[in-house]
Each structure stands twice: as structure tokens, then as C-alpha cells.
Write an enzyme that holds these catalytic residues in place. Structure first.
Site, PDB file in Angstrom:
ATOM      1  N   HIS A 195     -61.608 -39.256 -25.874  1.00 23.22           N
ATOM      2  CA  HIS A 195     -61.033 -38.200 -26.693  1.00 23.22           C
ATOM      3  C   HIS A 195     -62.136 -37.354 -27.330  1.00 23.22           C
ATOM      4  CE1 HIS A 195     -58.260 -36.191 -29.447  1.00 23.22           C
ATOM      5  NE2 HIS A 195     -57.309 -36.625 -28.647  1.00 23.22           N
ATOM      6  N   HIS A 196     -61.896 -36.042 -27.384  1.00 20.67           N
ATOM      7  CA  HIS A 196     -62.915 -35.124 -27.912  1.00 20.67           C
ATOM      8  C   HIS A 196     -63.166 -35.347 -29.402  1.00 20.67           C
ATOM      9  CE1 HIS A 196     -65.652 -31.876 -27.804  1.00 20.67           C
ATOM     10  NE2 HIS A 196     -64.860 -30.932 -28.272  1.00 20.67           N
ATOM     11  N   SER A 197     -62.245 -36.010 -30.088  1.00 25.21           N
ATOM     12  CA  SER A 197     -62.470 -36.333 -31.496  1.00 25.21           C
ATOM     13  C   SER A 197     -63.582 -37.350 -31.661  1.00 25.21           C
ATOM     14  CB  SER A 197     -61.184 -36.881 -32.122  1.00 25.21           C
ATOM     15  OG  SER A 197     -60.743 -38.028 -31.410  1.00 25.21           O
ATOM     16  N   ASN A 201     -68.246 -35.297 -33.417  1.00 22.83           N
ATOM     17  CA  ASN A 201     -68.796 -34.053 -32.917  1.00 22.83           C
ATOM     18  C   ASN A 201     -69.847 -33.503 -33.869  1.00 22.83           C
ATOM     19  OD1 ASN A 201     -66.815 -32.871 -30.543  1.00 22.83           O
ATOM     20  ND2 ASN A 201     -65.778 -34.281 -31.926  1.00 22.83           N
TER      21      ASN A 201
END
Length: 476
Positions: free
Chosen positions: A140-142, A321
Site C-alpha cells: 500500500h502506498h501509505s 512516504n
């Protein structure tokens, strides 16, 4: 169980996610099967299934209440049979069959009852009689951005072709043993600089500076957005023209690839007095112009790219991120390749100048404010219904410069597989590896038909740009 609070920027990817817009990023790597070990893939999967140690973020479970958090679960609570998948390609096992499989795997939203990752070992890849296999991983990009993902990759794979019994990705993660095989001095020198291709944002060494820099940057940016009065060549959010890439999207994905020699791009960048990233953006601009002309859908104004910029401090890989964004014109309104490159170079220079000179913590706040309107669109589900923030996301992540191995199996290529959202039906992301510049094109199957043509046109536009600057025969 320990809880780790999510930053606003990270949690927004989770709350904006839908079945049509899974907010996950992936990596596709291809390896050569060692000639003396024909059962290599089966043996690898069999051994990996015995490893039940999980390091962050592979043991993180998302909990939205009472506040968005990662909960670290014990090893016995992670179902490895769910996360590790073993697949075989149908005959003839070409890159086409691999692309079809990865497109399908990347279309599916991950189940939040489990930690948000999958590892797919894929065998049956054949090219000119050579046996290969592939590894597709998504998370997941989180939990991970492009630079963070590459740092994880560096820890997972070794420079030593004789290394054996290497741990699987989930046993390495951000906190496990480093399997790179590099001595400490080399690993320190290998830290990724915070730049999208050649010179951006060495701004972070001075610590947190005055908030006036953030307020000034945001004020000028959104004043331009509201008034439309932009300096010649400058791009701003929500001033991009409407295009076929910026409507509502659907679940199925397409994936295509392209690659060039890094030295080829550097030679062109030097001849054109620009950066490698300027070359990349100009090539994409030319390819998109041709694609849109072919579909009788080229806007009169230049397309705008949203270009992620890593602002990751010089610490080891971590969960989450560390990225901000600049906006750049792509020169799609310019026919001449040389003039297009100059337009791109001017626009990226202006975009870099707009970034505030602050430390990483303050940069997180700047990014949240800069992307706030876009994220609000995503959270409300109204993306793709008005003027787009940008027409496309184009990203460039530096990867390992040397060949890497997994249990003696050499990694030959690596391609990023990115995310899409309503209003952004195409993403182009590149990762450099062992002298090659590897580009992954991720598109909505319905919005971007014949996606492979954009990859083909990219190669042709690079050649035209080389001819324009007189370096077409340097690497022939």
C-alpha cells in the site's frame, strides 16, 4: 499490540481508496534461472514458505479507530499462505503473458483484514530459449513511496552472486538484516539524494527553517492557480487542460515497459544542457503528443505533469512516504523536439525554484497543504469531474547501480508499477538499475487503449531528440 500513528499524508491514501482506485504500488523484477539449478523457483518458494518472521511494514495491520494507526501484529497472526503466491505463465511465457498477469494482479484492491502486501513468484518466463522467472510485489502506498521501495529492494538483494539462503522480503523489511552485501562505507555513499533526476532539493540539510518559506511558496502557487496569471513556462496545480487521461477510471489496469541505457540519456542531457530528468519528461511529452494526435485528442495547451520529488532524509529505509511534488509542462503543444526540450527545461527549473527551503518535517506540512485540494477531491470521490490538478504523474527514482542477486539468480530488469486515481488514468514511473533506465507505464484499461503505443513512441521520440542535438550516433 504496539500502535504507530499515521501521518496525514500517509493516511489520506487509505481513506481515498476505492475498488476502482486501489492505492498500491508495485515492483516487477525479472531474474535469470541459474543453469545449474533448473528447479530454482520451486526450491525458492518451498524454502520461503518456512520463514515466518515478519518485519515492518510486513507485520502492520491498519486500524482506523480511534485514530488512523498501524498495529504491529505477532508473527503467528500473519497468514503467509495468503501473502505469498506462486504462479506459472501460460505458453509461450513471453513478456506479453507476464504483462497480462501483472496487469490483472495490480488491478485488485488488497484486503484490509490482512497486512497490506503481496509477494508473487512467477515462473515460466522464456525468452530466446533462456529460462527466467519474475517477482511481483505490491504494498500500500501509505506504507512506501518510490525511494523507500528502492531502499527496501537494496536491503533484500545482494551484490554477491555467491550469497545463498537469503531471507524473503517480509523477513527483511525496514528493520531486518541488510542482505545487500555492501560494506558499510559503500552503503553510506549509496544513500539516495532527494532529487527527481539530477539536481533538485539538496535543501534539507539545514534543518527546519522559517514557515515564511512555506507560506510564500503556497501563496504564490495558489495565487497563480486562481488568477491564471503564470510566468511564461511555469506550471501550477489545476491549470492543466482537460485530456482523455483525466476522466473517471475503472478497475482493470494495463501495464507496459520500456528501457534505455542511462549513458544514452546522460549524453543527451549534456548535449542539451539539461538534466536526465528533463530528457525523461521531454521524451514523455513527445510520446504523449503523438498518442493524443493519433486519437484526435491533443489539447491546445501543454499537458502538465505532477512530478514527485523525494525529500527523504539520510536515514535508513522506513515505513511511510517522504515526498513532495513540483509541476512541470511537458511541451505537448510544441512540434519541434528541440523546442519542446527547452520548454520542459524552463518549466522544471521554475518548478524547482518554487519548492520551499525547509526540513523534512516542515516539508510534510507543505506537501499536505499543496496537495490538499487534490486529496479532498479524492476523498470526496469527485476526481475526474472538473479541471485536473495535473494531467499525468511522471516519476524517476534512482535505483541500485550494480547487478543484484537473489540466491545467485541475477536480477536482469526491474520496473515500477504505480497507482492511478480518478482524474489521473496514466502514470509513468522510471527506476534506474545497473546502467539501465527502466520505465513502467501503468494505465486504466478503458481510458488508455493501446497503452503499449506510448512506450513505443517514447523510444522513437528519444531518437528524434538525439538527432535534434546531434548525438544520435554516439551510442549506436
Amino acid at each position: 499490540m504496539a500502535r504507530k500513528l499515521l501521518k496525514i499524508n500517509d493516511s489520506s491514501w487509505l481513506f481515498a481508496e476505492t475498488a476502482r482506485t486501489p492505492m498500491q504500488v508495485g515492483m516487477l523484477a525479472t531474474f535469470r534461472v541459474p543453469e545449474d539449478r533448473p528447479t530454482f523457483v520451486a526450491d525458492l518458494v518451498r524454502r520461503w514458505r518456512t520463514v515466518h518472521e515478519f518485519r515492518p511494514p510486513y507485520n502492520y495491520l491498519f486500524k482506523s479507530l480511534p485514530v488512523p494507526s498501524w498495529v504491529e501484529v505477532p508473527d503467528e497472526a500473519v497468514d503467509l499462505d495468503y501473502h505469498l503466491r506462486h504462479s506459472g505463465l501460460p505458453a509461450p511465457g513471453s513478456q506479453r503473458e507476464l504483462g497480462v498477469l501483472v496487469s490483472r494482479l495490480h488491478s485488485a484492491k488488497m484486503d484490509r483484514r490482512y497486512p497490506l502486501w503481496e509477494v508473487h513468484v512467477i515462473e515460466g518466463l522464456r525468452d530466446e530459449g533462456v529460462e527466467r522467472w519474475a517477482l511481483y510485489m505490491k504494498a500500500h502506498h501509505s506504507q512506501v513511496d518510490g525511494v523507500g521501495g528502492v531502499r527496501l529492494l537494496r536491503r533484500m538483494f545482494s551484490v554477491d552472486p555467491d550469497a545463498r539462503d537469503m531471507l524473503p522480503p517480509w523477513a527483511v523489511g525496514t528493520h531486518g538484516p541488510d542482505q545487500s552485501g555492501l560494506p558499510p562505507r559503500e552503503k553510506k555513499a549509496e544513500v539516495v539524494r532527494a532529487e527527481p533526476g539530477g539536481g533538485v532539493v539538496d535543501l534539507l540539510g539545514g534543518g527546519v527553517r522559517s514557515g515564511a518559506s512555506i507560506l510564500g511558496s503556497l501563496g504564490r502557487t495558489y495565487a497563480e492557480t486562481l488568477t491564471g496569471r503564470l510566468e511564461t513556462g511555469r506550471a501550477a496545480p489545476f491549470r492543466a487542460p482537460q485530456s482523455i487521461f483525466n476522466g473517471r477510471i475503472h478497475t482493470p489496469r494495463r501495464f507496459a515497459t520500456q528501457h534505455y541505457s542511462i549513458e544514452r540519456l546522460r549524453t543527451l542531457a549534456k548535449a542539451a544542457d539539461g538534466s536526465l530528468n528533463d530528457v525523461f519528461l521531454a521524451v514523455c511529452g513527445g510520446a504523449l503528443r503523438r498518442y493524443l494526435l493519433e486519437h484526435d485528442a491533443l489539447p491546445g495547451e501543454s499537458l502538465t505533469a505532477n512530478v514527485p520529488v523525494s525529500v527523504r532524509a539520510h536515514e535508513g529505509a522506513r515505513v511511510g512516504n517522504a515526498v513532495t511534488f513540483l509541476f512541470s509542462r511537458l511541451g505537448t503543444d510544441v512540434h519541434d523536439p528541440r523546442k519542446r526540450f527547452e520548454a520542459v527545461k524552463t518549466s522544471t527549473r521554475l518548478g524547482k525554484q518554487r519548492l520551499p527551503e525547509v526540513g523534512q518535517t516542515a516539508m510534510d506540512a507543505y506537501t499536505a497543504a499543496l496537495m490538499g485540494p487534490f486529496l479532498t477531491q479524492a476523498l470526496l470521490g469527485v476526481g475526474g469531474r472538473g479541471r485536473p490538478s495535473a494531467n499525468i504523474v511522471i516519476s524517476n527514482v534512482p535505483g541500485p547501480s550494480e547487478v543484484r542477486y537473489l540466491d545467485g539468480s541475477p536480477m536482469e530488469e526491474i520496473f515500477p508499477v504505480s497507482l492511478l486515481f480518478n482524474g489521473q488514468a496514466l502514470n509513468i514511473t522510471a527506476v534506474s538499475y545497473a546502467g539501465e533506465f527502466n520505465i513502467g507505464y501503468t494505465g486504466c484499461r478503458d481510458s488508455v487503449p493501446s497503452l503499449q503505443r506510448i512506450a513505443v513512441y517514447s523510444g522513437e521520440e528519444l531518437r528524434l531528440l538525439e538527432e535534434a542535438y546531434g548525438v544520435a550516433d554516439v551510442h549506436a
